[in-house]
Design an enzyme around this catalytic site. Structure first.
Site, PDB file in Angstrom:
ATOM      1  N   ASP A  87      -3.248  -0.050  10.353  1.00  0.00           N
ATOM      2  CA  ASP A  87      -4.268   0.918  10.773  1.00  0.00           C
ATOM      3  C   ASP A  87      -5.559   0.691   9.989  1.00  0.00           C
ATOM      4  OD1 ASP A  87      -3.768   1.843   8.280  1.00  0.00           O
ATOM      5  OD2 ASP A  87      -2.878   3.754   8.893  1.00  0.00           O
ATOM      6  N   GLU A 107       0.842  -1.183   0.000  1.00  0.00           N
ATOM      7  CA  GLU A 107       0.000   0.000   0.000  1.00  0.00           C
ATOM      8  C   GLU A 107       0.887   1.246   0.000  1.00  0.00           C
ATOM      9  OE1 GLU A 107      -1.642   0.486   3.806  1.00  0.00           O
ATOM     10  OE2 GLU A 107      -2.843   2.221   3.261  1.00  0.00           O
ATOM     11  N   ASP A 148      -6.913   2.261   7.440  1.00  0.00           N
ATOM     12  CA  ASP A 148      -6.776   2.257   5.976  1.00  0.00           C
ATOM     13  C   ASP A 148      -6.162   0.954   5.487  1.00  0.00           C
ATOM     14  OD1 ASP A 148      -7.880   4.685   5.755  1.00  0.00           O
ATOM     15  OD2 ASP A 148      -5.986   5.800   5.641  1.00  0.00           O
ATOM     16  N   ASP A 175      -0.478  -1.162   6.074  1.00  0.00           N
ATOM     17  CA  ASP A 175      -0.277  -0.602   7.410  1.00  0.00           C
ATOM     18  C   ASP A 175      -1.201  -1.264   8.430  1.00  0.00           C
ATOM     19  OD1 ASP A 175       1.581   1.135   6.471  1.00  0.00           O
ATOM     20  OD2 ASP A 175       0.178   2.811   6.208  1.00  0.00           O
TER      21      ASP A 175
END
Ligand code: 0R9
Length: 642
Positions: free
Chosen positions: A502, A427, A504, A500
């Site tokens: 997180d 990503e 997203d 990641d």
């Protein structure tokens, strides 16, 4: 053996050798000693209660995860028979718990006790793999109890008091020297108990988790059986017809099916054999699909919906938007496939096919409005398929004109041997840059993704070909998509999603998994998809090598370890990684890409199905369930980067 009061006869010695074999090679009996095998133990015991319900004598089963990971299962059936068994000369109940496969042989006239796969191995296997097992039976006005350790009888069945009613209660502590962990997952058990309740109309199953201060509890009971199951699966979807189509046939191979079409583009068929989820499908699924294709084509022709000049609708057109549950009972099932969840009995195809042919064509004749709504959808799916074919050819032509068919953003590896090659789908451009510099370019390829991904929930195949976000993924993997997907053509043995830790990152992971699940399913079935696990923290100190931690628990543990060595927290630097982009190439290699040190999580079909389910919920048409999900799960969102 001296420590037991009773004497062993020849038969009993054979018994002990049998259970000793189970302890020596547990995997052969329970599939694996991972948490999956651990859960199978619970299913085995619950299955015995469900068998009693299928025989018509049990209406309720209560499952409890007690403190200290003891499992307790209680049913209100007739109670396991307590009298001395003429063959073994010990009580029937003790026989069931100490003789391999005795449950099926000595009693239980449901006739469908499973003899293959990982299930149906019986109570004796669970007993052999438990530190201790306690069985309590209420029968004929008496309360009976027996107790085992590692499968060996410590207290024989004895009457310990009086009792009202009948039933069986089994408590066991799985052996922690055999299983990798005793951490039962509430959600996994909950899903299976719900499934069992759907599959056994009217049976009430409760589940309670007493490990935490405020116990979790769930109760499942569905008078609608498979109809309720399909309604549950479709709860977040827009339906094409109000009530599921239900067909049922008893006989040598009993079949029960519920079907409901939705406006979605995906196919959602769940199949079961003797209540076991046959994730890999098999002959029953084959029979169902064949009948579906034939019945809808015949109906469309005879009602002039398809004209003479039109081609037949294909199976995939007819299955677009379908949600179905197919449940069959087979006396001697043969399970095949990688995870032994594919039905092999060839006779079942014809049984299911002719039964669905007959019942479904009658249904369509009697419900022309439903038939019309479904066929309109099938025809639009077939048009989209044709458009997809054209789009695909266009992409193929375009690619063959270019010098390289590989996407521009892909940094390929030098090896061309798929067995050793891996592609990291990363990503963000900056993490992609670090990964490109940090990788071992001999066998590691990097494909950065950027920007907003296509919502596959709201797109048909024709929109996916040529989509500038997904096309690079398709081209890099090199094996096509959908019905064209050819696993033998994959360019990388490992497809690794690196995102990641997180929200997203979770979003992109869910998106890619859903895409693979819907369009490259064999890639997941074959075990080629992985998730990279980047660290969450770095602990550093001058003169000491950096320590990476991948979870909060690991961080706490590392702090404790260091404290024992006389290093306190305030002497240490702590970096929390907000994203992959914060790591330099060397760190990324060290923590996440070096095969010697990295942690990769292999994606299973269950993971992908879960991603698909969540995805339908989050991206689908129904707003209310989405809001409910977000509200219910907001409290679990940790480390939200604001
Ligand atoms: C809590 C989990 N429940 C069980 O393990 C369970 C097994 C079982 C059972 C019978 C009834 N309830 C049960 N609960 C049963 C009783 C009779 C006949 N068949 C089955 C009967 O009363 O005649 N049994 C499963 C196998 C056996 N009993 C048998 F082999 F011992 F007969």
């Amino acid at each position: 053996m001296e420590k037991y009061k009773h004497k062993y006869g020849a038969e009993q010695i054979q018994v002990l050798e049998g259970l000793e074999a189970v302890r020596k090679r547990p995997g052969m009996y329970i599939g694996s000693t991972s948490v999956r095998g651990l859960h199978h133990c619970v299913y085995e015991i619950v299955d015995n209660g469900v068998d009693e319900a299928l025989a018509g004598y049990c209406t309720e089963i209560n499952v409890v995860i007690e403190k200290d990971n003891v499992i307790s299962v209680t049913d209100n059936g007739r109670g396991i028979p307590v009298e001395i068994h003429p063959k073994t000369h010990i009580s029937t109940a003790e026989t069931v718990y100490t003789v391999l496969h005795a449950g099926g042989k000595f009693g239980g006239d449901s006739g469908y006790k499973v003899s293959g796969g990982l299930h149906g191995v019986g109570a004796s296997v669970v007993n052999a793999l438990s530190t201790w097992t306690e069985v309590t039976i209420k029968r004929d006005g008496g309360l009976y109890q027996m107790y085992f350790e590692k499968g060996k009888t410590v207290r024989k069945l004895e009457r310990i008091g009086d009792a009202e009613g009948t039933g069986t209660k089994v408590r066991f502590l799985a052996d922690d020297t055999i299983f990798e962990s005793l951490d039962y997952e509430y959600e996994t058990l909950e899903k299976r108990m719900r499934e069992m309740a759907f599959l056994t109309k009217g049976l009430k199953i409760t589940l309670e988790d007493q490990r935490e201060e405020t116990p979790k509890r769930a109760e499942f009971c569905y008078e609608g059986g498979l109809i309720s199951f399909v309604e549950y699966l479709n709860k977040n979807k827009e339906k094409l017809h109000k009530t599921p189509i239900y067909i049922e046939k008893s006989g040598e191979v009993p079949v029960e099916i519920a079907i409901q079409y939705t406006t979605s583009y995906s196919e959602n068929i769940h199949t079961f054999v003797n209540n076991i989820n046959t994730i890999e499908g098999g002959t029953h699924l084959e029979g169902f699909k064949r009948a579906l294709t034939k019945v809808f084509n015949d109906y469309a022709r005879s009602h002039n919906i398809l004209k003479e000049k039109d081609n037949n609708l294909q199976g995939e057109d007819i299955r677009e938007g379908i949600t179905a549950v197919v449940s069959v009972k087979v006396k001697e099932p043969q399970f095949e496939g990688q995870t032994k969840t594919k039905l092999g009995n060839s006779e079942v195809t014809g049984v299911v096919q002719s039964m669905v042919n007959e019942a479904l064509s009658t249904f369509l004749e009697e419900n022309p409005n439903v038939a019309k709504a479904i066929l309109e959808k099938c025809i639009s799916a077939s048009r989209a398929r044709e458009a997809a074919r054209k789009a695909r050819e266009l992409v193929r032509k375009k690619n063959s004109l270019e010098t390289s068919t590989l996407p521009g953003k892909l940094a390929d590896c030098s090896s061309k041997n798929p067995d050793e090659c891996e592609v990291y789908i990363v990503e963000g451009d900056s993490a992609g840059g670090s990964a490109k510099q940090g990788r071992d370019r001999k066998f590691q390829a990097i494909l950065p993704l950027w920007g907003k991904m296509l919502n596959v929930e709201k797109a048909r195949a024709d929109k996916i070909y040529g989509n500038d976000k997904l096309n690079p993924v398709i081209l890099a993997i090199g094996a096509g998509i959908g019905a064209d997907f050819d696993i033998t053509k994959i360019r990388y043995g490992k497809v690794i999603i690196m995102a990641d830790a997180d929200v997203d990152g979770a979003h992109i992971r869910t998106l890619l998994l859903t895409f693979f699940f819907r369009y490259m399913r064999p890639l997941i079935e074959n075990g080629n998809v992985y998730l990279a696990q980047p660290p969450l923290y770095k602990i550093s100190k001058k003169g000491m090598e950096d320590i990476y931690c991948y979870t909060d628990e690991e961080l706490d543990q590392k702090y404790k370890d260091l404290e024992e060595k006389g290093i306190s927290r305030d002497q240490l630097g702590l970096q929390r990684y907000k994203g992959l982009g914060e790591m330099n190439p060397e760190q990324l290699w060290d923590t996440t890409m070096d095969p010697e040190k990295r942690i990769l999580v292999k994606v299973t079909m269950e993971d992908a199905m879960k991603a698909d389910e969540i995805f339908s919920l989050l991206m689908g048409d129904e707003v209310e369930p989405r809001r409910e999900f977000i509200q219910a799960n907001a409290k679990y969102v940790k480390n939200l980067d604001i």
